[in-house]
Design a protein around this motif. Structure first.
Motif, PDB file in Angstrom:
ATOM      1  N   VAL A  10       0.908  -1.295   0.070  1.00 15.08           N
ATOM      2  CA  VAL A  10      -0.049  -0.001  -0.089  1.00 15.08           C
ATOM      3  C   VAL A  10       0.783   1.345   0.005  1.00 15.08           C
ATOM      4  O   VAL A  10       1.878   1.534   1.011  1.00 15.08           O
ATOM      5  N   VAL A  11       0.897   1.801  -1.058  1.00 17.96           N
ATOM      6  CA  VAL A  11       1.794   3.345  -1.227  1.00 17.96           C
ATOM      7  C   VAL A  11       0.858   4.409  -1.019  1.00 17.96           C
ATOM      8  O   VAL A  11       0.006   4.721  -1.894  1.00 17.96           O
ATOM      9  N   ASN A  12       1.104   5.329  -0.136  1.00 18.89           N
ATOM     10  CA  ASN A  12       0.488   6.667   0.239  1.00 18.89           C
ATOM     11  C   ASN A  12       1.258   7.924  -0.495  1.00 18.89           C
ATOM     12  O   ASN A  12       2.274   8.091  -0.208  1.00 18.89           O
ATOM     13  N   SER A  63       1.167  -7.332   4.796  1.00 18.10           N
ATOM     14  CA  SER A  63       1.207  -6.082   3.693  1.00 18.10           C
ATOM     15  C   SER A  63       2.518  -5.118   4.203  1.00 18.10           C
ATOM     16  O   SER A  63       2.930  -5.359   5.522  1.00 18.10           O
ATOM     17  N   VAL A  64       2.875  -4.561   3.031  1.00 19.35           N
ATOM     18  CA  VAL A  64       3.981  -3.607   3.259  1.00 19.35           C
ATOM     19  C   VAL A  64       3.360  -1.946   3.093  1.00 19.35           C
ATOM     20  O   VAL A  64       2.661  -1.993   2.140  1.00 19.35           O
ATOM     21  N   ALA A  65       3.461  -1.437   4.044  1.00 17.23           N
ATOM     22  CA  ALA A  65       3.124   0.146   3.854  1.00 17.23           C
ATOM     23  C   ALA A  65       4.142   1.070   3.683  1.00 17.23           C
ATOM     24  O   ALA A  65       5.171   1.031   4.186  1.00 17.23           O
ATOM     25  N   TYR A  66       4.014   2.108   2.826  1.00 16.24           N
ATOM     26  CA  TYR A  66       4.929   2.713   2.130  1.00 16.24           C
ATOM     27  C   TYR A  66       4.540   4.162   1.904  1.00 16.24           C
ATOM     28  O   TYR A  66       3.356   4.410   1.048  1.00 16.24           O
ATOM     29  N   ASP A  67       5.053   5.118   2.591  1.00 20.87           N
ATOM     30  CA  ASP A  67       4.556   6.549   2.297  1.00 20.87           C
ATOM     31  C   ASP A  67       5.635   7.189   1.596  1.00 20.87           C
ATOM     32  O   ASP A  67       6.831   7.326   2.010  1.00 20.87           O
ATOM     33  N   LEU A  68       5.117   8.064   0.430  1.00 22.12           N
ATOM     34  CA  LEU A  68       6.215   8.626  -0.460  1.00 22.12           C
ATOM     35  C   LEU A  68       6.895   9.832   0.331  1.00 22.12           C
ATOM     36  O   LEU A  68       7.975  10.283   0.062  1.00 22.12           O
ATOM     37  N   SER A  69       6.129  10.529   1.500  1.00 22.84           N
ATOM     38  CA  SER A  69       6.711  11.586   2.286  1.00 22.84           C
ATOM     39  C   SER A  69       7.485  10.769   3.328  1.00 22.84           C
ATOM     40  O   SER A  69       7.889   9.535   3.532  1.00 22.84           O
ATOM     41  N   TYR A  70       8.316  11.876   3.986  1.00 20.23           N
ATOM     42  CA  TYR A  70       8.922  11.133   5.171  1.00 20.23           C
ATOM     43  C   TYR A  70       8.830  12.328   6.506  1.00 20.23           C
ATOM     44  O   TYR A  70       8.098  13.378   6.296  1.00 20.23           O
ATOM     45  N   GLY A  71       9.200  11.909   7.438  1.00 17.42           N
ATOM     46  CA  GLY A  71       9.340  12.816   8.780  1.00 17.42           C
ATOM     47  C   GLY A  71       7.607  12.984   9.159  1.00 17.42           C
ATOM     48  O   GLY A  71       6.999  11.977   9.231  1.00 17.42           O
ATOM     49  N   THR A 100       5.525  -4.364   7.719  1.00 14.58           N
ATOM     50  CA  THR A 100       6.575  -3.513   7.263  1.00 14.58           C
ATOM     51  C   THR A 100       5.957  -2.128   7.338  1.00 14.58           C
ATOM     52  O   THR A 100       5.264  -1.890   6.297  1.00 14.58           O
ATOM     53  N   ALA A 101       6.385  -0.955   7.798  1.00 16.59           N
ATOM     54  CA  ALA A 101       5.905   0.244   7.577  1.00 16.59           C
ATOM     55  C   ALA A 101       7.135   1.275   7.384  1.00 16.59           C
ATOM     56  O   ALA A 101       8.270   1.377   7.985  1.00 16.59           O
ATOM     57  N   LEU A 102       7.196   1.825   6.076  1.00 18.52           N
ATOM     58  CA  LEU A 102       8.204   2.482   5.444  1.00 18.52           C
ATOM     59  C   LEU A 102       8.085   3.859   5.236  1.00 18.52           C
ATOM     60  O   LEU A 102       6.918   4.126   4.574  1.00 18.52           O
ATOM     61  N   ASP A 103       8.872   4.785   5.514  1.00 18.12           N
ATOM     62  CA  ASP A 103       8.659   6.270   4.918  1.00 18.12           C
ATOM     63  C   ASP A 103       9.583   6.426   3.560  1.00 18.12           C
ATOM     64  O   ASP A 103      10.100   5.549   3.289  1.00 18.12           O
ATOM     65  N   GLY A 104       9.347   7.547   3.100  1.00 16.80           N
ATOM     66  CA  GLY A 104       9.833   7.760   1.816  1.00 16.80           C
ATOM     67  C   GLY A 104      11.325   8.480   1.991  1.00 16.80           C
ATOM     68  O   GLY A 104      11.895   8.984   0.727  1.00 16.80           O
ATOM     69  N   LEU A 105      11.859   8.583   3.111  1.00 19.34           N
ATOM     70  CA  LEU A 105      13.105   9.181   3.236  1.00 19.34           C
ATOM     71  C   LEU A 105      14.275   8.287   2.150  1.00 19.34           C
ATOM     72  O   LEU A 105      14.965   9.294   1.483  1.00 19.34           O
ATOM     73  N   GLY A 106      14.332   6.988   1.884  1.00 17.06           N
ATOM     74  CA  GLY A 106      15.258   6.448   0.916  1.00 17.06           C
ATOM     75  C   GLY A 106      14.755   6.811  -0.123  1.00 17.06           C
ATOM     76  O   GLY A 106      15.810   7.020  -1.091  1.00 17.06           O
ATOM     77  N   MET A 107      13.617   7.177  -0.416  1.00 18.53           N
ATOM     78  CA  MET A 107      13.307   7.162  -2.022  1.00 18.53           C
ATOM     79  C   MET A 107      13.828   8.627  -2.438  1.00 18.53           C
ATOM     80  O   MET A 107      14.115   8.943  -3.615  1.00 18.53           O
ATOM     81  N   LEU A 108      13.687   9.718  -1.443  1.00 15.36           N
ATOM     82  CA  LEU A 108      14.141  10.954  -1.502  1.00 15.36           C
ATOM     83  C   LEU A 108      15.588  10.883  -1.912  1.00 15.36           C
ATOM     84  O   LEU A 108      16.021  11.674  -2.840  1.00 15.36           O
ATOM     85  N   VAL A 109      16.290  10.306  -1.168  1.00 15.02           N
ATOM     86  CA  VAL A 109      17.770  10.290  -1.339  1.00 15.02           C
ATOM     87  C   VAL A 109      18.223   9.457  -2.624  1.00 15.02           C
ATOM     88  O   VAL A 109      18.849  10.079  -3.484  1.00 15.02           O
ATOM     89  N   GLU A 110      17.349   8.198  -3.061  1.00 16.04           N
ATOM     90  CA  GLU A 110      17.681   7.650  -3.980  1.00 16.04           C
ATOM     91  C   GLU A 110      17.216   8.479  -5.485  1.00 16.04           C
ATOM     92  O   GLU A 110      17.972   8.712  -6.646  1.00 16.04           O
ATOM     93  N   GLN A 111      16.090   9.226  -5.338  1.00 15.06           N
ATOM     94  CA  GLN A 111      15.838  10.034  -6.588  1.00 15.06           C
ATOM     95  C   GLN A 111      16.585  11.059  -6.876  1.00 15.06           C
ATOM     96  O   GLN A 111      16.914  11.701  -7.949  1.00 15.06           O
ATOM     97  N   ALA A 112      17.103  11.763  -5.566  1.00 14.22           N
ATOM     98  CA  ALA A 112      18.138  12.880  -5.830  1.00 14.22           C
ATOM     99  C   ALA A 112      19.378  12.510  -6.348  1.00 14.22           C
ATOM    100  O   ALA A 112      20.006  13.160  -7.136  1.00 14.22           O
TER     101      ALA A 112
END
Length: 273
Positions: free
Chosen positions: A186-188, A210-218, A235-247
Motif C-alpha cells: 500500500v503506497v500513500n 502487507s508492506v506500507a510505504y509513504d512517499l513522504s518522510y518525517g 513493514t511500515a516505511l517512509d519515503g526518506l530512502g526514495m528521496l535520497v535515491e531520486q536525488a
C-alpha cells in the motif's frame, strides 16, 4: 575558482525540504561546488519563478508538490519515461530550454528493493493519490511487473484519468470507500499527511502480510505510518530512502557522477531521529 553551479528545489511548501543537504553531501563526494536553494512556488507563480531562476543562470532543479505535472508542460523536451509518467521532478537547462525527466520511480524501486528487500514483482498494489509523484510511482511499479495496481483518490475521476493515461490492463481506479480487498503493498502518494490526516480507508486494505510505504518522510509520513502500524502490517516505511535515491539519479544527470547514497541516507535518518 569557478562560481558554484546554481540548483534549486521548487515546491509549496518547500521550507522543510532536505534536498539542499542531500545535494551538498553528494557534491562533497566529488569536490564539486554547488549552490542549491529552496524556492517556494505554487502553480500560479511557478512559471515566472522558473524563468527567473533560468535568468539567474540556474542549471538544474528538482520539482516537488504540487508542481510535477505542471513542470512537464514547461519543458522544451522530456524523456520517454517522463512522458509516459506525465510527471517531471528533474529539470536540466539546455540551449533549447528546460529538459524534463522523472527520477521518482527510480528512487522508489531502488529504495524498496536495494535498501528494504521488497520486490514489487507479482504484488497486488494499492496506490493512494493521483498527483505527479503517484503518476511516476505507478508507471515504475507497472514496469517492475506488479500483478495489479489499484489507484484510489479522493476525486475518483482523477484516479480514472491516471488509469487511462497508464493504459495498462493491470491498472484500475477505485473510490476510497470501494477499495477491493487487501493488498501486498500500500503506497500513500497523497498529500493528506501534510495536514496530519491519514487516508483512514487504507486500514481495511492492510494486514499482517502487507508492506506500507509513504512517499513522504518525517512528520508528513507519520499519520499514515501510524495507521499502518495499527493495522498490523509487517513493514511500515517512509519515503526518506526514495528521496535520497531520486536525488542521486538527478545528481548523476546533472553532473555525470553517481553518488554513494548510503552515508547520506544514514546521516539523514540520524538527523530525523
Amino acid at each position: 575558482m569557478s562560481a558554484p553551479v546554481l540548483h534549486a528545489v521548487f515546491g509549496q511548501p518547500v521550507a522543510h525540504s532536505l534536498s539542499p543537504y542531500i545535494h551538498a553531501a553528494f557534491a562533497a563526494q566529488f569536490g564539486l561546488a554547488i549552490d542549491y536553494r529552496r524556492i517556494e512556488a505554487g502553480p500560479d507563480d511557478f512559471a515566472a519563478a522558473l524563468a527567473a531562476f533560468a535568468t539567474a543562470a540556474g542549471r538544474g532543479a528538482n520539482v516537488t508538490l504540487p508542481l510535477k505535472e505542471l513542470a512537464a508542460s514547461l519543458c522544451a523536451e522530456v524523456t520517454p519515461r517522463a512522458r509516459r509518467a506525465g510527471s517531471v521532478n528533474t529539470l536540466t537547462r539546455t540551449s533549447g530550454g528546460w529538459a524534463g525527466d522523472t527520477t521518482d520511480g527510480i528512487g522508489l524501486l531502488q529504495d524498496l528493493g536495494a535498501r528494504h528487500g521488497v520486490s514489487p514483482v507479482g504484488l497486488r498494489v494499492l496506490m493512494i493519490g493521483a498527483g505527479g509523484a503517484a503518476r511516476a510511482a505507478a508507471r515504475a511499479l507497472l514496469d517492475a511487473d506488479v500483478a495489479a495496481l489499484v489507484i484510489a483518490n479522493r476525486t475518483p475521476a482523477r484516479a480514472q484519468r491516471l488509469v487511462e493515461a497508464l493504459a495498462d490492463p493491470r491498472a484500475s481506479a477505485s473510490a476510497p470507500d470501494a477499495v477491493p480487498g487487501r493488498f501486498d503493498l500500500v503506497v500513500n502518494a497523497s498529500a493528506a499527511g501534510h495536514q496530519g490526516q491519514p487516508p483512514a480507508f487504507a486500514a481495511a486494505a492492510m494486514d499482517s502480510g502487507s508492506v506500507a510505504y509513504d512517499l513522504s518522510y518525517g512528520a508528513a509520513a507519520a499519520p499514515f505510518l501510524a495507521l499502518a502500524t495499527s493495522a498490523g502490517v509487517r513493514t511500515a516505511l517512509d519515503g526518506l530512502g526514495m528521496l535520497v535515491e531520486q536525488a542521486a539519479a538527478s545528481f548523476a544527470l546533472w553532473h555525470g557522477h553517481p553518488p554513494d547514497t548510503a552515508p547520506v541516507y544514514a546521516g539523514l535518518r540520524a538527523r530525523l531521529a
